[in-house]
Design an enzyme around this catalytic site. Structure first.
Site, PDB file in Angstrom:
ATOM      1  N   CYS A 104     -32.647  39.325   9.478  1.00 21.13           N
ATOM      2  CA  CYS A 104     -33.185  37.976   9.284  1.00 21.13           C
ATOM      3  C   CYS A 104     -32.862  37.091  10.488  1.00 21.13           C
ATOM      4  O   CYS A 104     -33.720  36.343  10.970  1.00 21.13           O
ATOM      5  CB  CYS A 104     -32.609  37.382   8.006  1.00 21.13           C
ATOM      6  SG  CYS A 104     -33.231  35.746   7.652  1.00 21.13           S
ATOM      7  N   CYS A 200     -29.651  37.094   2.300  1.00 20.66           N
ATOM      8  CA  CYS A 200     -30.383  36.101   3.078  1.00 20.66           C
ATOM      9  C   CYS A 200     -31.710  35.751   2.412  1.00 20.66           C
ATOM     10  O   CYS A 200     -32.592  36.589   2.321  1.00 20.66           O
ATOM     11  CB  CYS A 200     -30.624  36.712   4.453  1.00 20.66           C
ATOM     12  SG  CYS A 200     -31.275  35.613   5.668  1.00 20.66           S
TER      13      CYS A 200
END
EC number: 2.8.1.13
Length: 371
Positions: A104, A200
């Site tokens: 991410c 995330c």
């Protein structure tokens, strides 16, 4: 930095948490031209999990209004699905345990978001990460955050010179307690908000239940390495190396742990005892290795490494190889080193880079981690 702060536009990635809120506040107080951006990376209508994106954005709005900076939301759902979530699922299908936060940061926060910020005239982007950047000896160095309990360089190991030249970490020099204190003294709406600990952008959900929406159960047998059947499992992708909870193996004596997976045969291997030899390895091979300096070291070198977040550093010898690979030999056997996780290299406080653990060995023998 040649421009004066008031001429310098900094776009802050704001999550609705206290860290990014204080990052934005400090930049504003230092006189920068600050814009807050909330990244929407997950479609919360996809399944029936609880998504906090709406209330997180409301917190961003409240904080930005308190600080007195403009804000808006940007949708990166497609990029997140293509670059992060698809990778995440494919790694689990292959029996590995991926680290989506690393991907991410690489693909969303310091690529898609960075590119968007530059397109609206940003000089820099900033985030609420606990890390520090210093320019010395002609290059950007990434250093651990000053708070050892919160340092996030492990998750930032894929950054290089291009990103670090455009990044600010305004709270990297602070302790978490100081960040909370600053937020409280400023009366920020997020001052008392608890930290998120979920994956995330996916949040605080039951992980196995969440994964089962995308990877249906594939029950199979649980065996010792001698072939004795100890029970059944729901699918090897739901388990990770070193896991002890949720195995359902009764009896007396020490607990049982996952020590290996055979994806092709759908077998989960288990062994008994905290110090079982099959939980330990002495070296690994890494792929997708990134060097923060953008230069691959020419010779083997000694440093320390982490194989998981919050693990104490251990001494290693790193042998850089061609094609973004490296062999890493440990000074002492390490427990539950897991394919798919990140291995990250350090020289003191400096993060040198890292890669993805591909294969794990004990005294030269490849362990039974992925069939």
């Amino acid at each position: 930095m040649n421009k004066a702060p008031h001429e310098t536009r900094v776009v802050v990635g704001m999550s609705g948490g206290v860290d990014s809120s204080v990052a934005a506040l400090l930049l504003k107080e230092q006189g920068y031209d600050v814009i807050g951006i909330f990244m929407k990376n997950w479609d919360d209508t996809d399944e029936n999990g609880v998504c906090t994106a709406t209330e997180d954005y409301e917190d961003v709005v409240r904080v930005c209004n308190q600080i007195g900076i403009p804000y808006y939301a940007v949708n990166f759902e497609k990029q997140y699905w293509d670059k992060v979530f698809t990778y995440f699922l494919n790694e689990y299908k292959a029996g590995r345990t991926p680290n989506p936060d690393v991907m991410c940061n690489k693909e969303i926060k310091f690529k898609a978001f960075l590119e968007h910020a530059m397109s609206i005239g940003a000089d820099y982007v900033a985030t609420g990460h606990y890390a520090r950047v210093e320019f010395r000896d002609g290059e950007y160095k990434m250093l651990r955050g000053a708070d050892p309990n919160k340092d996030q360089t492990y998750f930032l190991n894929q950054l290089g010179q291009a990103q670090l030249s455009k990044v600010m970490f305004p709270i990297g020099h602070l302790q978490k307690a100081d960040v909370r204190r600053i937020a409280k003294e400023a009366g920020l709406a997020t001052a008392g908000k608890k930290d998120s600990t979920g994956i995330c952008f996916i949040g605080e959900r039951d992980f196995k239940e969440f994964l089962s929406h995308y990877l249906p159960a594939q029950p199979g047998v649980m065996k010792t390495l001698d072939g004795e059947v100890k029970g059944r499992h729901d699918g090897v992708m739901y388990y990770t190396i070193g896991q002890r909870h949720g195995l359902g193996i009764g009896g007396s004596g020490e607990p049982w742990f996952v020590v290996g997976k055979d994806v092709r045969e759908n077998v989960l291997y288990v062994a008994q005892g905290f110090e079982n030899e099959y939980l330990y390895s002495t070296s690994l091979k890494a792929v997708d290795v990134n060097w923060v300096s953008d230069r691959k070291p020419e010779a083997p070198f000694r440093c320390t490494a982490k194989f998981r977040y919050r693990q104490p550093d251990i001494g290693v010898m790193v042998h850089p190889l061609a094609d973004g690979k490296a062999e890493v030999v440990f000074d002492a056997p390490a427990r539950a080193v897991t394919p798919g996780q990140a291995v990250v290299f350090y020289n003191g406080d400096e993060c040198l880079g890292g890669g993805t653990i591909d294969e794990v060995f004990r005294n030269g023998e490849k362990l039974w981690y992925v069939g």
